[in-house]
Motif scaffolding. Structure first.
Motif, PDB file in Angstrom:
ATOM      1  N   SER A  61      -8.462-110.623  72.550  1.00 33.49           N
ATOM      2  CA  SER A  61      -7.009-110.783  72.604  1.00 33.49           C
ATOM      3  C   SER A  61      -6.355-109.692  73.430  1.00 33.49           C
ATOM      4  N   LEU A  62      -7.136-108.698  73.853  1.00 34.79           N
ATOM      5  CA  LEU A  62      -6.590-107.569  74.611  1.00 34.79           C
ATOM      6  C   LEU A  62      -6.778-107.706  76.108  1.00 34.79           C
ATOM      7  N   ILE A  63      -7.549-108.699  76.554  1.00 37.01           N
ATOM      8  CA  ILE A  63      -7.878-108.825  77.975  1.00 37.01           C
ATOM      9  C   ILE A  63      -7.504-110.214  78.481  1.00 37.01           C
ATOM     10  N   GLY A  64      -6.630-110.270  79.480  1.00 42.41           N
ATOM     11  CA  GLY A  64      -6.226-111.546  80.055  1.00 42.41           C
ATOM     12  C   GLY A  64      -7.351-112.198  80.834  1.00 42.41           C
ATOM     13  N   GLN A  65      -7.345-113.520  80.851  1.00 42.70           N
ATOM     14  CA  GLN A  65      -8.355-114.275  81.573  1.00 42.70           C
ATOM     15  C   GLN A  65      -7.697-115.135  82.643  1.00 42.70           C
ATOM     16  N   GLN A  66      -8.450-115.395  83.703  1.00 42.63           N
ATOM     17  CA  GLN A  66      -7.983-116.250  84.788  1.00 42.63           C
ATOM     18  C   GLN A  66      -8.859-117.502  84.838  1.00 42.63           C
ATOM     19  N   GLY A  67      -8.453-118.462  85.658  1.00 39.43           N
ATOM     20  CA  GLY A  67      -9.289-119.635  85.882  1.00 39.43           C
ATOM     21  C   GLY A  67      -9.049-120.799  84.950  1.00 39.43           C
ATOM     22  N   TYR A  68      -7.952-120.788  84.180  1.00 41.44           N
ATOM     23  CA  TYR A  68      -7.645-121.936  83.317  1.00 41.44           C
ATOM     24  C   TYR A  68      -7.265-123.141  84.181  1.00 41.44           C
ATOM     25  N   SER A  69      -7.711-124.311  83.782  1.00 38.69           N
ATOM     26  CA  SER A  69      -7.266-125.524  84.471  1.00 38.69           C
ATOM     27  C   SER A  69      -5.814-125.791  84.092  1.00 38.69           C
ATOM     28  N   LEU A  70      -5.180-126.721  84.805  1.00 41.08           N
ATOM     29  CA  LEU A  70      -3.771-127.013  84.532  1.00 41.08           C
ATOM     30  C   LEU A  70      -3.572-127.747  83.216  1.00 41.08           C
ATOM     31  N   ASP A  71      -4.649-128.091  82.536  1.00 45.67           N
ATOM     32  CA  ASP A  71      -4.533-128.665  81.193  1.00 45.67           C
ATOM     33  C   ASP A  71      -4.084-127.605  80.197  1.00 45.67           C
ATOM     34  N   TYR A  72      -4.235-126.343  80.592  1.00 47.92           N
ATOM     35  CA  TYR A  72      -3.942-125.235  79.686  1.00 47.92           C
ATOM     36  C   TYR A  72      -2.796-124.379  80.211  1.00 47.92           C
ATOM     37  N   PHE A  73      -2.316-123.500  79.346  1.00 51.65           N
ATOM     38  CA  PHE A  73      -1.276-122.551  79.739  1.00 51.65           C
ATOM     39  C   PHE A  73      -1.878-121.525  80.689  1.00 51.65           C
ATOM     40  N   GLN A  74      -1.125-121.176  81.711  1.00 45.56           N
ATOM     41  CA  GLN A  74      -1.591-120.236  82.719  1.00 45.56           C
ATOM     42  C   GLN A  74      -1.194-118.804  82.366  1.00 45.56           C
ATOM     43  N   SER A  75      -2.044-117.866  82.754  1.00 44.82           N
ATOM     44  CA  SER A  75      -1.776-116.448  82.536  1.00 44.82           C
ATOM     45  C   SER A  75      -0.911-115.891  83.669  1.00 44.82           C
ATOM     46  N   ARG A  76      -0.594-114.625  83.572  1.00 45.16           N
ATOM     47  CA  ARG A  76       0.091-113.947  84.664  1.00 45.16           C
ATOM     48  C   ARG A  76      -0.845-113.855  85.867  1.00 45.16           C
ATOM     49  N   PRO A  77      -0.306-113.743  87.070  1.00 46.89           N
ATOM     50  CA  PRO A  77      -1.155-113.503  88.240  1.00 46.89           C
ATOM     51  C   PRO A  77      -1.943-112.208  88.052  1.00 46.89           C
ATOM     52  N   ALA A  78      -3.067-112.100  88.746  1.00 49.18           N
ATOM     53  CA  ALA A  78      -3.918-110.910  88.613  1.00 49.18           C
ATOM     54  C   ALA A  78      -4.089-110.235  89.956  1.00 49.18           C
ATOM     55  N   ASN A  79      -2.983-109.976  90.629  1.00 51.77           N
ATOM     56  CA  ASN A  79      -3.050-109.383  91.967  1.00 51.77           C
ATOM     57  C   ASN A  79      -3.604-107.972  91.971  1.00 51.77           C
ATOM     58  N   GLY A  80      -3.623-107.312  90.804  1.00 51.69           N
ATOM     59  CA  GLY A  80      -4.136-105.945  90.744  1.00 51.69           C
ATOM     60  C   GLY A  80      -5.645-105.862  90.678  1.00 51.69           C
ATOM     61  N   ALA A 138       5.773-114.716  85.582  1.00 52.09           N
ATOM     62  CA  ALA A 138       5.052-115.864  86.120  1.00 52.09           C
ATOM     63  C   ALA A 138       4.623-115.639  87.559  1.00 52.09           C
ATOM     64  N   VAL A 139       5.247-114.673  88.213  1.00 53.30           N
ATOM     65  CA  VAL A 139       4.990-114.476  89.648  1.00 53.30           C
ATOM     66  C   VAL A 139       4.557-113.057  90.000  1.00 53.30           C
ATOM     67  N   THR A 140       4.418-112.192  89.009  1.00 52.14           N
ATOM     68  CA  THR A 140       3.976-110.818  89.250  1.00 52.14           C
ATOM     69  C   THR A 140       2.849-110.461  88.289  1.00 52.14           C
ATOM     70  N   SER A 141       1.964-109.596  88.745  1.00 54.15           N
ATOM     71  CA  SER A 141       0.880-109.150  87.877  1.00 54.15           C
ATOM     72  C   SER A 141       1.301-107.887  87.134  1.00 54.15           C
ATOM     73  N   SER A 142       0.581-107.585  86.073  1.00 55.56           N
ATOM     74  CA  SER A 142       0.844-106.353  85.335  1.00 55.56           C
ATOM     75  C   SER A 142       0.192-105.182  86.055  1.00 55.56           C
ATOM     76  N   GLY A 143       0.404-103.983  85.569  1.00 59.94           N
ATOM     77  CA  GLY A 143      -0.188-102.813  86.198  1.00 59.94           C
ATOM     78  C   GLY A 143      -1.705-102.873  86.243  1.00 59.94           C
ATOM     79  N   SER A 144      -2.318-103.416  85.193  1.00 59.63           N
ATOM     80  CA  SER A 144      -3.777-103.509  85.146  1.00 59.63           C
ATOM     81  C   SER A 144      -4.300-104.797  85.754  1.00 59.63           C
ATOM     82  N   GLY A 145      -3.448-105.830  85.823  1.00 59.02           N
ATOM     83  CA  GLY A 145      -3.909-107.146  86.244  1.00 59.02           C
ATOM     84  C   GLY A 145      -4.588-107.896  85.129  1.00 59.02           C
ATOM     85  N   LEU A 146      -4.626-107.311  83.925  1.00 58.34           N
ATOM     86  CA  LEU A 146      -5.349-107.906  82.800  1.00 58.34           C
ATOM     87  C   LEU A 146      -4.444-108.145  81.593  1.00 58.34           C
ATOM     88  N   ASP A 147      -3.153-108.305  81.817  1.00 55.38           N
ATOM     89  CA  ASP A 147      -2.221-108.533  80.719  1.00 55.38           C
ATOM     90  C   ASP A 147      -2.615-109.816  79.983  1.00 55.38           C
TER      91      ASP A 147
END
Length: 210
Positions: A61-80, A138-147
């Motif tokens: 629950s402390l580490i954000g994940q990427q790669g969800y399909s559009l069937d699911y809720f999307q995370s913040r961008p991970a530009n960091g 929705a359009v910016t990443s967090s400082g770590s990129g892992l929010d």
């Protein structure tokens, strides 16, 4: 000579006893006590705040994940996020911020591109997302990129898409978001938030009936 040898032997013996006692106290007893207290009082946190689904660990629950399909809720961008370029033997993902200023042309372009993508992906028949509705997270990443969290506003913006793609009612998905919205810590620290992995795990359980 005999006294000198005897004194040296005594000193060595005392030093060895001190070493054994300190090793036992700091290397065995202390770690066992701390580990025992952590498991007893903070079992979930001590084990990495794991989230499970169908008996299997699906993440933390402390580490954000990427790669969800559009069937699911999307995370913040991970530009960091970046990749390890020093030791290329291992494929390592590095966490960090982009450090781009607010008026940086590259950042502005990426934000506009991300906003257009959010509008397009979340506009479904009968529900059109306006650019002004898109929140900053929705359009910016967090400082770590892992929010691991998104704002309730970003979660609600995705409700209609998630409902349509999973053949669920909007009301049921809205309720899911409400159930997984956490308020400010202690009532005044931070902002309300929604943990994406927890929300998506609950969504999958709702869809599959598990």
């Amino acid at each position: 000579m005999n006294n000198s040898v005897t004194n040296t032997a005594r000193l060595l013996g005392a030093g060895l006893r001190a070493l054994l006692v300190l090793t036992l106290a700091t290397g065995v007893i202390y770690p066992l006590v701390v580990t025992g207290l952590a498991q007893a009082l903070f079992h979930d946190k001590a084990n990495g705040s794991e989230i499970t689904y169908d008996g299997k660990v699906v993440g933390s629950s402390l580490i954000g994940q990427q790669g969800y399909s559009l069937d699911y809720f999307q995370s913040r961008p991970a530009n960091g996020l970046g990749t390890n370029s020093v030791n290329t033997r291992y494929k390592l993902i590095l966490s960090g911020a982009t450090n781009l200023s607010a008026d940086n042309k590259k950042l502005i372009a990426s934000v506009e591109e991300a906003k257009a993508k959010v509008v397009k992906e979340n506009s479904v028949p009968g529900y059109t997302v306006e650019p002004s509705q898109v929140p900053a997270d929705a359009v910016t990443s967090s400082g770590s990129g892992l929010d691991p969290d998104i704002s309730p506003a970003y979660a609600r913006l995705q409700v209609h898409r998630v409902a349509e793609r999973n053949h669920l009612t909007v009301a049921s998905v809205e309720q899911l978001v409400n159930d997984h919205t956490d308020g400010r810590t202690l009532g005044f620290i931070g902002e309300p938030r929604v943990n994406v992995l927890e929300l998506n795990t609950a969504l999958k359980a709702l869809v599959t009936g598990n």
